[in-house]
Scaffold this motif. Structure first.
Motif, short mmCIF file in Angstrom:
data_model
loop_
_atom_site.label_atom_id
_atom_site.label_comp_id
_atom_site.label_asym_id
_atom_site.label_seq_id
_atom_site.Cartn_x
_atom_site.Cartn_y
_atom_site.Cartn_z
N ARG A 164 -12.70 -3.37 -5.71
CA ARG A 164 -11.45 -3.56 -5.24
C ARG A 164 -10.55 -2.30 -5.72
N GLN A 165 -9.43 -1.92 -5.12
CA GLN A 165 -8.61 -0.71 -5.51
C GLN A 165 -7.15 -1.47 -5.87
N ALA A 166 -6.36 -0.93 -6.56
CA ALA A 166 -5.11 -1.24 -7.05
C ALA A 166 -4.26 -1.74 -5.99
N HIS A 168 -5.46 -3.20 -3.10
CA HIS A 168 -5.55 -4.46 -2.77
C HIS A 168 -4.99 -5.64 -3.43
N ASN A 169 -4.57 -5.46 -4.72
CA ASN A 169 -4.11 -6.47 -5.74
C ASN A 169 -2.83 -6.46 -5.90
N GLY A 227 0.86 -0.90 -4.23
CA GLY A 227 -0.24 -0.44 -5.35
C GLY A 227 0.30 -0.35 -6.60
N ALA A 247 -7.24 -2.46 -10.78
CA ALA A 247 -8.19 -2.37 -9.51
C ALA A 247 -9.21 -3.47 -9.88
N SER A 248 -8.91 -4.61 -10.40
CA SER A 248 -9.55 -5.79 -10.86
C SER A 248 -10.62 -6.36 -9.50
N ASP A 249 -11.75 -6.74 -10.14
CA ASP A 249 -12.42 -7.55 -9.15
C ASP A 249 -11.92 -8.83 -8.80
#
Ligand SMILES: [Zn+2]
Ligand SMILES: [Zn+2]
Length: 274
Positions: free
Chosen positions: A26-28, A30-31, A35, A42-44
């Motif tokens: 995952r990218q930043a 996504h979390n 951004g 970019a945590s799983d």
């Protein structure tokens, strides 16, 4: 929680996080909404269900997803939910109380595996998942219509108990509607040997969402999501008593329930290791 002299403290619950799936790469953005530029952004994501247990009382929080959803959405299913629960000696056929924090696919995906259960759900979540907001693709996307149909079946079997706002399910165990991520998301407050803990579920996917007050991008109402961070803090004895819904750090911060269950089941009512 109780007026002085009225009640003694309830017996504490044992509290467990069971990791059953993950999503890597995952990218930043996504979390974190819009951004973020810090290194762990970019945590799983890990996927959990939670168990609160006290003597013969067992409460399951959320029911996870199964193989079909994992395949469709590119998630890695580490262990089917029945197998995850068997690690604690629990059988899906016999569990009587399931708290559904919200109806997203990763929290309410295996309802049909729990034939003896009563499901505890916020009225607002049921209305949201079956109402006009589902005309909108982005709001509908985290739901799976098959799960919602299963939910309606349990409703027609008389097995849904609705809650409106804050509600005590048992002494030492209550649900609290916070909304934000969905219209009717509820968090769970649990009395344990180390005090009041809060299972935040998707009120805070990651520790970083909560600590930085930076919303996760799957959101129904940003203002309510930001308010939820405050409510969760107020309900918990400290920040070390808040358990985010999808953070891989949970498995590192808490001791395993036993040596054999390392990386699979964490004991949340133990003191965190870091
Ligand atoms: Zn969710
Ligand atoms: Zn989730």
């Amino acid at each position: 929680m109780f007026p002085p002299g009225m009640h003694t403290d309830p017996e504490p619950f044992e509290l467990y996080a069971l990791r059953y799936a993950r999503h890597r790469g995952r990218q930043a953005a996504h979390n974190y909404l819009g951004g973020a530029d810090f290194h762990e952004a970019a945590s799983d994501l890990d996927y959990y269900v939670w168990v609160a247990r006290r003597g013969s009382e067992t409460y399951l929080v959320d029911t996870g997803f199964g193989e079909a959803a994992a395949r469709e959405r590119g998630r890695e299913l580490l262990m089917p939910i029945p197998q995850a629960l068997a690690q604690l000696g629990l059988s899906t056929a016999r569990i009587e109380h399931v708290i559904i924090t919200h109806l997203h696919y990763d929290h309410a995906g295996t309802l049909a595996s729990f034939p003896a259960a009563t499901f505890h759900l916020q009225e607002a979540e049921a209305a949201y998942a079956t109402g006009p907001c589902m005309c909108h693709g982005p709001l509908r996307h985290p739901f799976d219509v098959e799960n919602i149909v299963d939910y309606v079946r349990t409703l027609y079997q008389g097995r849904v108990r609705f809650h409106r706002g804050a509600s005590e399910i048992a002494p030492g165990l209550s649900v609290h509607r916070v909304g934000g991520h969905t219209a009717g998301l509820q968090v769970v407050r649990v009395w344990t040997r180390r005090g009041w803990m809060v299972l935040a579920s998707d009120a805070a996917h990651l520790y970083g969402n909560l600590l930085r007050q930076h919303p996760f991008p799957v959101v129904y109402h940003v203002g309510d999501m930001l308010d939820a961070y405050r409510v969760v803090r107020e309900l918990a004895d400290s920040e070390q008593h808040i358990v985010p819904g999808h953070d891989p750090l949970v498995m590192r911060r808490y001791p395993a329930a036993s040596e054999a269950l390392a990386g699979k089941v964490a004991r949340l009512d133990a003191m965190p290791l870091e």
